[in-house]
Design a protein around this motif. Sequence first.
Motif, PDB file in Angstrom:
ATOM      1  N   GLN A 118       0.825  -1.209   0.000  1.00  0.00           N
ATOM      2  CA  GLN A 118       0.000   0.000   0.000  1.00  0.00           C
ATOM      3  C   GLN A 118       0.861   1.261   0.000  1.00  0.00           C
ATOM      4  N   LEU A 119       1.954   1.249   0.743  1.00  0.00           N
ATOM      5  CA  LEU A 119       2.829   2.419   0.808  1.00  0.00           C
ATOM      6  C   LEU A 119       3.626   2.587  -0.479  1.00  0.00           C
ATOM      7  N   ARG A 120       4.255   1.533  -0.946  1.00  0.00           N
ATOM      8  CA  ARG A 120       5.113   1.638  -2.136  1.00  0.00           C
ATOM      9  C   ARG A 120       4.324   2.016  -3.380  1.00  0.00           C
ATOM     10  N   ARG A 121       3.121   1.487  -3.538  1.00  0.00           N
ATOM     11  CA  ARG A 121       2.318   1.833  -4.713  1.00  0.00           C
ATOM     12  C   ARG A 121       1.865   3.282  -4.694  1.00  0.00           C
ATOM     13  N   ARG A 122       1.926   3.903  -3.535  1.00  0.00           N
ATOM     14  CA  ARG A 122       1.596   5.325  -3.423  1.00  0.00           C
ATOM     15  C   ARG A 122       2.846   6.196  -3.448  1.00  0.00           C
ATOM     16  N   GLY A 123       3.999   5.594  -3.697  1.00  0.00           N
ATOM     17  CA  GLY A 123       5.254   6.337  -3.786  1.00  0.00           C
ATOM     18  C   GLY A 123       5.785   6.815  -2.447  1.00  0.00           C
ATOM     19  N   ILE A 124       5.441   6.126  -1.380  1.00  0.00           N
ATOM     20  CA  ILE A 124       5.828   6.547  -0.028  1.00  0.00           C
ATOM     21  C   ILE A 124       7.229   6.038   0.319  1.00  0.00           C
ATOM     22  N   HIS A 125       8.053   6.965   0.828  1.00  0.00           N
ATOM     23  CA  HIS A 125       9.407   6.632   1.290  1.00  0.00           C
ATOM     24  C   HIS A 125       9.634   7.072   2.736  1.00  0.00           C
ATOM     25  N   ARG A 126       8.681   7.836   3.273  1.00  0.00           N
ATOM     26  CA  ARG A 126       8.816   8.379   4.628  1.00  0.00           C
ATOM     27  C   ARG A 126       7.512   8.125   5.366  1.00  0.00           C
ATOM     28  N   ILE A 127       7.637   7.699   6.611  1.00  0.00           N
ATOM     29  CA  ILE A 127       6.467   7.379   7.435  1.00  0.00           C
ATOM     30  C   ILE A 127       6.529   8.183   8.725  1.00  0.00           C
ATOM     31  N   VAL A 128       5.429   8.840   9.051  1.00  0.00           N
ATOM     32  CA  VAL A 128       5.233   9.408  10.385  1.00  0.00           C
ATOM     33  C   VAL A 128       4.468   8.329  11.142  1.00  0.00           C
ATOM     34  N   LEU A 129       5.063   7.818  12.215  1.00  0.00           N
ATOM     35  CA  LEU A 129       4.558   6.634  12.897  1.00  0.00           C
ATOM     36  C   LEU A 129       4.259   6.933  14.359  1.00  0.00           C
ATOM     37  N   ALA A 130       3.036   6.593  14.796  1.00  0.00           N
ATOM     38  CA  ALA A 130       2.630   6.827  16.183  1.00  0.00           C
ATOM     39  C   ALA A 130       1.566   5.803  16.562  1.00  0.00           C
ATOM     40  N   GLY A 131       1.162   5.815  17.832  1.00  0.00           N
ATOM     41  CA  GLY A 131       0.094   4.938  18.290  1.00  0.00           C
ATOM     42  C   GLY A 131       0.422   4.243  19.592  1.00  0.00           C
ATOM     43  N   ILE A 132      -0.178   3.065  19.761  1.00  0.00           N
ATOM     44  CA  ILE A 132      -0.054   2.265  20.986  1.00  0.00           C
ATOM     45  C   ILE A 132       0.333   0.842  20.571  1.00  0.00           C
ATOM     46  N   SER A 133       1.144   0.164  21.215  1.00  0.00           N
ATOM     47  CA  SER A 133       1.978   0.631  22.284  1.00  0.00           C
ATOM     48  C   SER A 133       3.397   0.804  21.775  1.00  0.00           C
ATOM     49  N   THR A 134       4.061   1.773  22.359  1.00  0.00           N
ATOM     50  CA  THR A 134       5.388   2.188  21.922  1.00  0.00           C
ATOM     51  C   THR A 134       6.326   1.009  21.722  1.00  0.00           C
ATOM     52  N   SER A 135       6.478   0.182  22.754  1.00  0.00           N
ATOM     53  CA  SER A 135       7.505  -0.869  22.734  1.00  0.00           C
ATOM     54  C   SER A 135       7.048  -2.163  22.073  1.00  0.00           C
ATOM     55  N   VAL A 136       5.803  -2.221  21.648  1.00  0.00           N
ATOM     56  CA  VAL A 136       5.295  -3.441  21.023  1.00  0.00           C
ATOM     57  C   VAL A 136       4.923  -3.134  19.573  1.00  0.00           C
ATOM     58  N   GLY A 137       3.696  -2.720  19.313  1.00  0.00           N
ATOM     59  CA  GLY A 137       3.245  -2.503  17.944  1.00  0.00           C
ATOM     60  C   GLY A 137       3.992  -1.421  17.199  1.00  0.00           C
ATOM     61  N   VAL A 138       4.245  -0.294  17.865  1.00  0.00           N
ATOM     62  CA  VAL A 138       4.910   0.817  17.188  1.00  0.00           C
ATOM     63  C   VAL A 138       6.379   0.470  16.916  1.00  0.00           C
ATOM     64  N   GLU A 139       7.079  -0.016  17.930  1.00  0.00           N
ATOM     65  CA  GLU A 139       8.500  -0.342  17.736  1.00  0.00           C
ATOM     66  C   GLU A 139       8.689  -1.490  16.750  1.00  0.00           C
ATOM     67  N   SER A 140       7.856  -2.517  16.814  1.00  0.00           N
ATOM     68  CA  SER A 140       7.971  -3.635  15.867  1.00  0.00           C
ATOM     69  C   SER A 140       7.778  -3.147  14.432  1.00  0.00           C
ATOM     70  N   THR A 141       6.795  -2.300  14.242  1.00  0.00           N
ATOM     71  CA  THR A 141       6.541  -1.735  12.918  1.00  0.00           C
ATOM     72  C   THR A 141       7.706  -0.857  12.480  1.00  0.00           C
ATOM     73  N   ALA A 142       8.229  -0.054  13.395  1.00  0.00           N
ATOM     74  CA  ALA A 142       9.336   0.848  13.077  1.00  0.00           C
ATOM     75  C   ALA A 142      10.588   0.089  12.672  1.00  0.00           C
ATOM     76  N   ARG A 143      10.909  -0.957  13.396  1.00  0.00           N
ATOM     77  CA  ARG A 143      12.118  -1.715  13.071  1.00  0.00           C
ATOM     78  C   ARG A 143      12.028  -2.317  11.669  1.00  0.00           C
ATOM     79  N   THR A 144      10.871  -2.871  11.331  1.00  0.00           N
ATOM     80  CA  THR A 144      10.714  -3.442   9.997  1.00  0.00           C
ATOM     81  C   THR A 144      10.742  -2.347   8.939  1.00  0.00           C
ATOM     82  N   ALA A 145      10.079  -1.227   9.196  1.00  0.00           N
ATOM     83  CA  ALA A 145      10.082  -0.111   8.246  1.00  0.00           C
ATOM     84  C   ALA A 145      11.513   0.362   7.980  1.00  0.00           C
ATOM     85  N   TRP A 146      12.299   0.482   9.022  1.00  0.00           N
ATOM     86  CA  TRP A 146      13.690   0.913   8.881  1.00  0.00           C
ATOM     87  C   TRP A 146      14.473  -0.105   8.051  1.00  0.00           C
ATOM     88  N   GLU A 147      14.257  -1.390   8.316  1.00  0.00           N
ATOM     89  CA  GLU A 147      14.934  -2.430   7.539  1.00  0.00           C
ATOM     90  C   GLU A 147      14.495  -2.432   6.077  1.00  0.00           C
TER      91      GLU A 147
END
Length: 193
Positions: A118-147
């Motif tokens: 969904q992100l790549r087909r929209r030409g997205i290279h940068r994500i503003v990421l927030a939500g709950i919970s910081t150390s679980v869902g948000v951090e897991s998503t962030a680590r994969t996004a960074w990779e």
Amino acid sequence: MPADPNGLALGEDTALVLIDLQTGILALPTTRPAAELLERGVALAAAFRARRLPVVLVKVAWSPDGGDLPTANVDRPGPAAAPPAAFSEIPAELAALGDVVVTKRHWGAFTGTELDLQLRRRGIHRIVLAGISTSVGVESTARTAWELSYDLVFPEDATADTDADSHAHTFGKIFPRIGKVSTTDEVVAALRP
């Protein structure tokens, strides 16, 4: 590209991804009041929509029979049964027609979902990421996004955890190494024309 007083570089290749701002998760005791988190999520989403940039609302849900619940031999297992459907509802004040809604079944929003597509087909290279919970869902998503080579921005005041030490660790030690830590106001200001 709009003026960017905070060096956030939020251009046309930026999307907002909000993790688990849903009825059941917002009911948990978190380090920041749920009403405050929802208010900031709504403000971020409105700023992105005003610029016609993608808003992605990620929710966690499982099949009614619980057959797709994560199974693992761990000391602190997750739910033993699927919560009721209302648990996964996105509050009406947050959702809008045209938002991308992604349903995840694990901590991270990329695992087993179409989020990257969904992100790549929209030409997205940068994500503003927030939500709950910081150390679980948000951090897991962030680590994969960074990779996956996405640039990341984390509005700290739009993110919360059920544990203050975990929130502080993620924002103090992890997020500065994989993205830019910011605030809701700074993100909104960077999106203004």
